[in-house]
Write an enzyme that holds these catalytic residues in place. Structure first.
Site, mmCIF file in Angstrom:
data_model
loop_
_atom_site.group_PDB
_atom_site.id
_atom_site.type_symbol
_atom_site.label_atom_id
_atom_site.label_comp_id
_atom_site.label_asym_id
_atom_site.label_seq_id
_atom_site.Cartn_x
_atom_site.Cartn_y
_atom_site.Cartn_z
ATOM 1 N N GLY A 115 0.864 -1.266 -0.034
ATOM 2 C CA GLY A 115 -0.122 -0.114 0.210
ATOM 3 C C GLY A 115 0.818 1.255 0.055
ATOM 4 O O GLY A 115 2.229 1.193 -0.469
ATOM 5 N N GLY A 117 2.520 2.996 2.345
ATOM 6 C CA GLY A 117 3.819 2.755 2.997
ATOM 7 C C GLY A 117 4.639 2.086 2.367
ATOM 8 O O GLY A 117 6.173 2.608 2.171
ATOM 9 N N ASP A 140 -7.822 -0.855 1.248
ATOM 10 C CA ASP A 140 -8.406 0.744 1.510
ATOM 11 C C ASP A 140 -8.686 1.625 0.156
ATOM 12 O O ASP A 140 -9.331 2.494 0.153
ATOM 13 C CB ASP A 140 -7.421 1.565 2.435
ATOM 14 C CG ASP A 140 -7.323 0.888 3.758
ATOM 15 O OD1 ASP A 140 -6.213 1.501 4.445
ATOM 16 O OD2 ASP A 140 -8.233 0.295 4.180
ATOM 17 N N ARG A 278 -27.000 -1.481 18.148
ATOM 18 C CA ARG A 278 -26.190 -2.621 18.303
ATOM 19 C C ARG A 278 -24.899 -2.049 17.469
ATOM 20 O O ARG A 278 -25.221 -1.705 16.438
ATOM 21 C CB ARG A 278 -26.864 -3.720 18.108
ATOM 22 C CG ARG A 278 -27.886 -4.336 19.090
ATOM 23 C CD ARG A 278 -26.893 -4.583 20.304
ATOM 24 N NE ARG A 278 -28.172 -5.361 21.320
ATOM 25 C CZ ARG A 278 -28.664 -4.410 22.246
ATOM 26 N NH1 ARG A 278 -28.755 -3.231 22.242
ATOM 27 N NH2 ARG A 278 -29.705 -5.093 23.044
HETATM 28 O O1 F6P Z 1 -4.052 -0.927 5.251
HETATM 29 C C1 F6P Z 1 -5.129 -1.819 5.442
HETATM 30 C C2 F6P Z 1 -5.660 -1.951 6.968
HETATM 31 O O2 F6P Z 1 -6.630 -3.113 6.913
HETATM 32 C C3 F6P Z 1 -6.495 -0.632 7.281
HETATM 33 O O3 F6P Z 1 -7.832 -0.533 6.664
HETATM 34 C C4 F6P Z 1 -6.477 -0.800 8.956
HETATM 35 O O4 F6P Z 1 -6.639 0.284 9.776
HETATM 36 C C5 F6P Z 1 -5.091 -1.555 8.955
HETATM 37 O O5 F6P Z 1 -4.515 -2.052 7.993
HETATM 38 C C6 F6P Z 1 -4.929 -2.370 10.270
HETATM 39 O O6 F6P Z 1 -3.670 -2.762 10.444
HETATM 40 P P1 F6P Z 1 -3.051 -3.986 11.191
HETATM 41 O O7 F6P Z 1 -3.338 -5.251 10.225
HETATM 42 O O8 F6P Z 1 -1.588 -3.608 11.513
HETATM 43 O O9 F6P Z 1 -3.751 -4.025 12.513
#
Ligand code: F6P
Length: 360
Positions: A115, A117, A140, A278
């Site tokens: 992604g 990063g 995302d 909920r």
């Molecule tokens: O970047 C994809 C993602 O699933 C984001 O939507 C989410 O906030 C993050 O990774 C969760 O990160 P980790 O897998 O490190 O908990």
């Protein structure tokens, strides 16, 4: 005259996503069958690259993985350029270890599937002189200059099916059902799954919400005889007050919140409307399992193109999809950027026309 790419490393980095194995398979099979290249698998993302955790990939390693979720290479969220620490044994920094391993294994190039990063790190490694090609992976869908990333469609299928299922129980019990989807910085998954699932309210990181506006929307539905409401919330959604905070202060306050945003929205709606609510947090369901046929095809297209980019020495580029065409986009043009939803995005406009409340 360069000798061309004979041997390349391939790694997956960041959050896993459906389609990674489809892409790995396509890069390696195209490279081996069309160009006689030798792929070198690198385990656990950039951590494995710095550790030298490499192994020769064979045709059988990448056979039968098209439909498998996750990544056969493993992944990590390691960022070698961010607050680097020298290696205890050698005293070398991660980037120096990476360059040393790249030479030691006689790699001619590196393919990085990830992604924002991951591709930002890839662009920095390119600046260090490594021959790098990036592929756009994330559920995302928040990488600029590509119409879509692989992983997004499968996550959208999972999230939409969940919203559909919750719709029926919301109706049976006349409740407000708050469903939290992934999407930390950008709300594409929330927007699309909300529209696809017929949500009444969609809260996104891009549109700070006022809980009173949301409560009004729910009460208006109730007064019109609709005893239930479906609220889709992206995990990165912010209230109007939070949107005014400095990043550091927001992080501190969110750390103090012992639950994710959906629980706060549900609680505040219950308080404001007197209606029962909920919560369902979809979490990692959106990242797991077999890729959808769409993502299998997309990841295969991206992967094959990645191998062609190696052969054509189109280094320093992301394999991107623009207007249904695979094109190279310089990694430096995407590094450090996030593709957020513009306020005039047609899907937002359409949602508003259908009466969806975005909390503003
Ligand atoms: O970047 C994809 C993602 O699933 C984001 O939507 C989410 O906030 C993050 O990774 C969760 O990160 P980790 O897998 O490190 O908990």
């Amino acid at each position: 005259m360069s000798r061309g790419v004979k041997k390349f490393g391939i790694l997956t980095s960041g959050g896993d996503a459906p389609g990674l194995n489809s892409a790995i398979r396509a890069v390696c099979r195209t490279a081996m069958l069309q160009y006689g290249m030798q792929p070198i698998g690198i385990r656990n993302g950039y951590r494995g690259l710095a550790e030298g955790n490499f192994f020769e990939l064979t045709e059988s390693d990448v056979s039968g993985i098209l439909t498998r979720g996750g990544t056969i290479l493993g992944t990590s969220r390691e960022k070698p350029f961010k607050n680097p620490e020298p290696d205890a044994e050698t005293g070398l920094y991660p980037v120096d270890l990476i360059k040393q391993n790249y030479e030691k294994w006689e790699l001619d190039a590196l393919v990085c599937l990830g992604g924002n990063g991951t591709n930002t790190t890839a662009s920095l490694l390119a600046k260090e002189g490594l021959n790098v090609v990036g592929l756009p992976k994330t559920i995302d869908n928040d990488i600029v200059k590509t119409d879509v990333t692989f992983g997004f469609h499968t996550a959208l299928d999972v999230a939409t099916e969940a919203v559909d299922r919750i719709h029926s129980t919301a109706h049976s019990h006349s409740r407000i059902m708050v469903i939290e989807v992934m999407g930390h910085k950008a709300g594409w998954l929330g927007l699309y799954s909300g529209v696809a699932g017929g949500a009444d309210v969609i809260l996104l990181p891009e549109i700070p919400y006022d809980i009173d506006s949301v409560a009004q929307c729910v009460m208006k539905r109730r007064d019109a005889g609709k005893e239930f409401s479906i609220v889709v919330v992206a995990e990165g959604a912010l209230s109007k007050d939070e949107a005014l905070l400095q990043k550091k202060e927001l992080k501190r306050r969110r750390k103090l919140m012992p639950y994710s945003i959906a629980y706060r929205v549900a609680h505040e709606l219950e308080e404001a409307t007197g209606l029962v609510s909920r919560v369902t947090v979809l979490g990692y369901l959106q990242r797991g399992g077999t890729p959808s046929p769409y993502d299998r095809v997309l990841a295969t297209q991206f992967g094959a193109a990645g191998a062609h980019f190696l052969a054509e020495e189109k280094f320093g580029n992301l394999v991107a999809l623009q207007n249904n065409k695979i094109v190279p986009v310089p990694l430096e043009e995407i590094a450090g950027k996030v593709k957020n939803i513009p306020s005039d995005n047609p899907m937002i406009t359409t949602g508003r026309c259908l009466g969806i409340c975005f909390g503003d």
